[in-house]
Write a protein that holds these residues in place. Structure first.
Motif, short mmCIF file in Angstrom:
data_model
loop_
_atom_site.label_atom_id
_atom_site.label_comp_id
_atom_site.label_asym_id
_atom_site.label_seq_id
_atom_site.Cartn_x
_atom_site.Cartn_y
_atom_site.Cartn_z
N GLY A 185 -2.37 -87.09 -25.96
CA GLY A 185 -3.40 -87.26 -24.95
C GLY A 185 -3.70 -88.72 -24.68
N PRO A 186 -4.06 -89.08 -23.44
CA PRO A 186 -4.49 -90.45 -23.14
C PRO A 186 -5.63 -90.86 -24.07
N ILE A 187 -5.66 -92.11 -24.45
CA ILE A 187 -6.57 -92.53 -25.50
C ILE A 187 -8.03 -92.26 -25.16
N ALA A 188 -8.44 -92.50 -23.90
CA ALA A 188 -9.84 -92.26 -23.54
C ALA A 188 -10.20 -90.80 -23.69
N GLU A 189 -9.31 -89.90 -23.27
CA GLU A 189 -9.57 -88.47 -23.40
C GLU A 189 -9.54 -88.05 -24.87
N ALA A 190 -8.61 -88.62 -25.62
CA ALA A 190 -8.49 -88.27 -27.03
C ALA A 190 -9.75 -88.68 -27.79
N LEU A 191 -10.26 -89.88 -27.52
CA LEU A 191 -11.45 -90.34 -28.23
C LEU A 191 -12.68 -89.53 -27.81
N ALA A 192 -12.75 -89.16 -26.54
CA ALA A 192 -13.87 -88.34 -26.08
C ALA A 192 -13.85 -86.98 -26.78
N TYR A 193 -12.66 -86.41 -26.94
CA TYR A 193 -12.55 -85.12 -27.62
C TYR A 193 -12.89 -85.28 -29.11
N ARG A 194 -12.39 -86.34 -29.72
CA ARG A 194 -12.70 -86.60 -31.13
C ARG A 194 -14.22 -86.63 -31.34
N ASP A 195 -14.92 -87.32 -30.46
CA ASP A 195 -16.36 -87.43 -30.61
C ASP A 195 -17.05 -86.09 -30.32
N LYS A 196 -16.52 -85.36 -29.37
CA LYS A 196 -17.11 -84.07 -28.99
C LYS A 196 -17.10 -83.08 -30.15
N VAL A 197 -16.03 -83.10 -30.93
CA VAL A 197 -15.92 -82.15 -32.04
C VAL A 197 -16.36 -82.76 -33.37
N GLY A 198 -16.85 -84.00 -33.34
CA GLY A 198 -17.38 -84.63 -34.54
C GLY A 198 -16.33 -85.06 -35.53
N ASN A 199 -15.11 -85.30 -35.08
CA ASN A 199 -14.04 -85.71 -35.98
C ASN A 199 -14.32 -87.10 -36.53
N ARG A 200 -14.00 -87.34 -37.81
CA ARG A 200 -14.30 -88.63 -38.45
C ARG A 200 -13.06 -89.49 -38.68
N MET A 201 -11.89 -89.01 -38.23
CA MET A 201 -10.67 -89.76 -38.46
C MET A 201 -10.45 -90.81 -37.37
N THR A 202 -9.50 -91.71 -37.61
CA THR A 202 -9.12 -92.70 -36.61
C THR A 202 -7.99 -92.13 -35.78
N TRP A 203 -8.13 -92.18 -34.45
CA TRP A 203 -7.16 -91.59 -33.53
C TRP A 203 -6.40 -92.65 -32.77
N TYR A 204 -5.14 -92.33 -32.48
CA TYR A 204 -4.28 -93.16 -31.64
C TYR A 204 -3.57 -92.26 -30.63
#
Length: 232
Positions: free
Chosen positions: A120-139
């Motif tokens: 996923g594009p980074i902006a969308e990936a980070l938005a999803y990470r935050d939406k589900v409360g994920n605590r990992m680092t995404w790339y």
């Protein structure tokens, strides 16, 4: 519990001596399996490695080389999170799997890091990470062949890859997908020691044990978001 719901079956009830004898018989197999897993891990440590090209990924603060994803560590574990373009909710299995990892600092003592990479594009990936409360680092590998080259192409499934670096040179040392990722989680190992296990139809269970379709009891992405998100 509703009166219309039948009570689940129970194991045979025996005296303490019988129970201890049956447990001892099982423990022989459990210890043998542990030794087998030790031998498999020893073989894994002896695998050859493949030298990787100099990929560029996208992180929260911009593009960076694959070698930079290691940070100060020499070893890197990458979970490749499935991604569906424009989907409100991404793969429930991937979302649930990665939601388990909230305390990763202990890897530093082993000179290692564990991150998520997705198509996923980074902006969308980070938005999803935050939406589900994920605590990992995404790339993101959306603009790189990296994911496709290591068994996680766009539109493909999830995977785990492990890398080792020597200076600026990165080597791929291990890969798994499918059920191979279960050993890296804590949820299923805990569930597997319960009397009723995963309660899925494919499992070998005694007659009368509660069983249903596979995945029926898994938390889906909206459930994860309700429990842990949004990330703050």
């Amino acid at each position: 519990m509703s009166t219309d719901t039948p009570a689940p079956a129970l194991p045979p009830v025996v005296d303490l001596e019988t129970w201890q004898r049956e447990l001892a018989d099982l423990r022989v197999r459990e210890k043998a399996a542990t030794r087998k897993l030790d031998a498999i891990a020893a073989q894994r440590r002896r695998l050859p490695a493949v030298r990787m090209p100099d990929y560029t990924l996208e992180g929260e603060h911009g593009p960076l080389r694959l070698v930079d994803v290691f940070g100060d560590a020499q070893q890197l574990i990458v979970y490749h999170h499935m991604w569906f373009p424009e989907a409100e909710w991404q793969c429930g299995g991937c979302t649930g799997f990665t939601s388990q990892f909230t305390r990763l600092e202990g890897l530093a003592a082993f000179d290692a890091r564990f991150v998520v990479v997705t198509q996923g594009p980074i902006a969308e990936a980070l938005a999803y990470r935050d939406k589900v409360g994920n605590r990992m680092t995404w790339y993101s590998t959306a603009d790189s062949p990296f994911g496709a080259d290591v068994g996680a192409p766009a539109g493909g499934g999830f995977a785990v890859n492990v890398f080792l670096r020597d200076g600026d040179t990165v080597y791929r040392t291990w890969h798994t997908d499918g059920r191979g990722t279960e050993q890296l989680s804590y949820l299923f190992p805990l569930v597997d020691v319960l009397p009723y296990g995963r309660q899925e139809e494919w499992q070998d269970s005694p007659d009368g044990w509660p069983q249903g379709p596979a995945y029926e009891r898994w938390l889906d992405s909206p459930d994860i978001a309700a429990a842990y998100g949004p990330r703050t």
